[in-house]
Design a protein around this motif. Structure first.
Motif, PDB file in Angstrom:
ATOM      1  N   ASN A  74       0.838  -1.192   0.000  1.00 48.92           N
ATOM      2  CA  ASN A  74       0.000   0.000   0.000  1.00 48.92           C
ATOM      3  C   ASN A  74       0.875   1.245   0.000  1.00 48.92           C
ATOM      4  O   ASN A  74       1.817   1.356   0.805  1.00 48.92           O
ATOM      5  N   ASN A  77      -3.262   5.891  -1.303  1.00 48.01           N
ATOM      6  CA  ASN A  77      -4.510   5.308  -1.799  1.00 48.01           C
ATOM      7  C   ASN A  77      -4.267   4.223  -2.849  1.00 48.01           C
ATOM      8  O   ASN A  77      -5.224   3.660  -3.385  1.00 48.01           O
ATOM      9  N   LEU A  78      -3.031   3.945  -3.137  1.00 46.79           N
ATOM     10  CA  LEU A  78      -2.674   2.984  -4.185  1.00 46.79           C
ATOM     11  C   LEU A  78      -2.276   1.650  -3.559  1.00 46.79           C
ATOM     12  O   LEU A  78      -1.503   1.604  -2.599  1.00 46.79           O
ATOM     13  N   ARG A  79      -2.818   0.551  -4.096  1.00 50.63           N
ATOM     14  CA  ARG A  79      -2.445  -0.782  -3.627  1.00 50.63           C
ATOM     15  C   ARG A  79      -1.970  -1.608  -4.821  1.00 50.63           C
ATOM     16  O   ARG A  79      -2.664  -1.733  -5.836  1.00 50.63           O
ATOM     17  N   VAL A 146      -3.271  -3.438  -9.737  1.00 50.04           N
ATOM     18  CA  VAL A 146      -3.149  -2.140  -9.096  1.00 50.04           C
ATOM     19  C   VAL A 146      -4.560  -1.609  -8.845  1.00 50.04           C
ATOM     20  O   VAL A 146      -5.446  -1.726  -9.699  1.00 50.04           O
ATOM     21  N   ASN A 147      -4.770  -1.067  -7.661  1.00 46.61           N
ATOM     22  CA  ASN A 147      -6.080  -0.519  -7.287  1.00 46.61           C
ATOM     23  C   ASN A 147      -5.867   0.855  -6.662  1.00 46.61           C
ATOM     24  O   ASN A 147      -5.022   1.023  -5.766  1.00 46.61           O
ATOM     25  N   TYR A 148      -6.638   1.833  -7.140  1.00 47.78           N
ATOM     26  CA  TYR A 148      -6.515   3.194  -6.615  1.00 47.78           C
ATOM     27  C   TYR A 148      -7.855   3.632  -6.052  1.00 47.78           C
ATOM     28  O   TYR A 148      -8.869   3.640  -6.754  1.00 47.78           O
ATOM     29  N   ASP A 149      -7.857   3.967  -4.755  1.00 45.30           N
ATOM     30  CA  ASP A 149      -9.058   4.496  -4.102  1.00 45.30           C
ATOM     31  C   ASP A 149      -9.113   6.009  -4.307  1.00 45.30           C
ATOM     32  O   ASP A 149      -8.207   6.729  -3.851  1.00 45.30           O
ATOM     33  N   SER A 165     -13.293   3.436  -6.623  1.00 46.09           N
ATOM     34  CA  SER A 165     -11.924   2.970  -6.867  1.00 46.09           C
ATOM     35  C   SER A 165     -11.793   2.510  -8.315  1.00 46.09           C
ATOM     36  O   SER A 165     -12.769   2.102  -8.944  1.00 46.09           O
ATOM     37  N   SER A 167      -9.403  -0.056 -10.830  1.00 43.94           N
ATOM     38  CA  SER A 167      -8.479  -1.182 -10.749  1.00 43.94           C
ATOM     39  C   SER A 167      -8.066  -1.636 -12.144  1.00 43.94           C
ATOM     40  O   SER A 167      -8.811  -1.500 -13.111  1.00 43.94           O
TER      41      SER A 167
END
Length: 219
Positions: A74, A77-79, A146-149, A165, A167
């Motif tokens: 993490n 906000n990016l995972r 990649v996932n961005y909230d 989000s 992704s």
């Protein structure tokens, strides 16, 4: 199971590969054949004439080690996530190489017999499939994502939502390692018939690289 010798024997893996194993041969440039062919004589025995040699255990189908490793990082906000898929100690019958060398006789070894391993040429002459039983262990990057909230203010402004989000993921992207015995083009393409326990690579479509994206909105 004929030349493939798929056997269930007490003390060995179910569906194990058994065959005579050629361990010595010489290429004769005059007759253009492999000669002086010897097969493994079994535990504690010297190589012997293949006509008298026993079937030896070449290994089980496996995989006997099936490992999956995942990780995630993490950053605000990016995972970022990744999944690595690993299979070890597995064997299949390489039908592609069998077709090239045993059926159509157009593989490199057949067209360059003087340069090839004479034991392999001997196996082709005798229609012995032991060389086609190959380890196909591998390590693959199965998935990355990649996932961005989105910040709450962006989610409200863009979608009228409380959260949102974005992704993006990719699957079947890269083979990190393969066993040195594996000469197959697509070692996940296979046919498995439960009636005979035959495991073999075949000319069917292997898993393709795939990219997926998505947007998640929570109101």
């Amino acid at each position: 199971q004929g030349r493939q010798q798929i056997w269930h024997r007490e003390g060995y893996p179910i569906g194990g590969f058994w065959n005579k194993k050629i361990v010595d041969a010489t290429w004769d440039p005059v007759s253009k054949k492999a000669v002086n062919i010897k097969c493994e004589g079994g535990p504690g025995q010297a190589p012997m004439d293949c006509a008298s040699a026993p079937l030896v255990f070449l290994g089980g189908p496996g995989p006997y080690w099936d490992v999956v490793a995942t990780t995630g990082v993490n950053v605000g906000n990016l995972r970022l996530t990744a999944l690595v898929d690993m299979k070890f100690d597995q064997r299949k019958l390489n039908v592609q190489a069998y077709g090239w060398d045993y059926l159509f006789f157009n593989g490199w070894a057949v067209t360059h017999p003087a340069e090839a391993d004479p034991t392999y040429i001997a196996a082709i002459q005798m229609n012995n499939l032991a060389p086609m039983v190959q380890r196909i262990d591998w390590i693959k990057l199965r998935e990355i994502g990649v996932n961005y909230d989105l910040p709450a203010a962006w989610a409200a402004r863009l979608f009228g939502a409380s959260r949102a989000s974005v992704s993006l993921s990719g699957r079947n992207l890269w083979r990190l390692w393969r066993h040195k015995e594996d000469t197959t083009c697509c070692n996940e393409a296979e046919i498995e018939t439960q009636e005979s326990w035959i495991r073999q690579t075949q000319t069917i479509t292997a898993p393709q690289a795939l990219f997926m994206g998505g947007v998640t909105i929570v109101f």
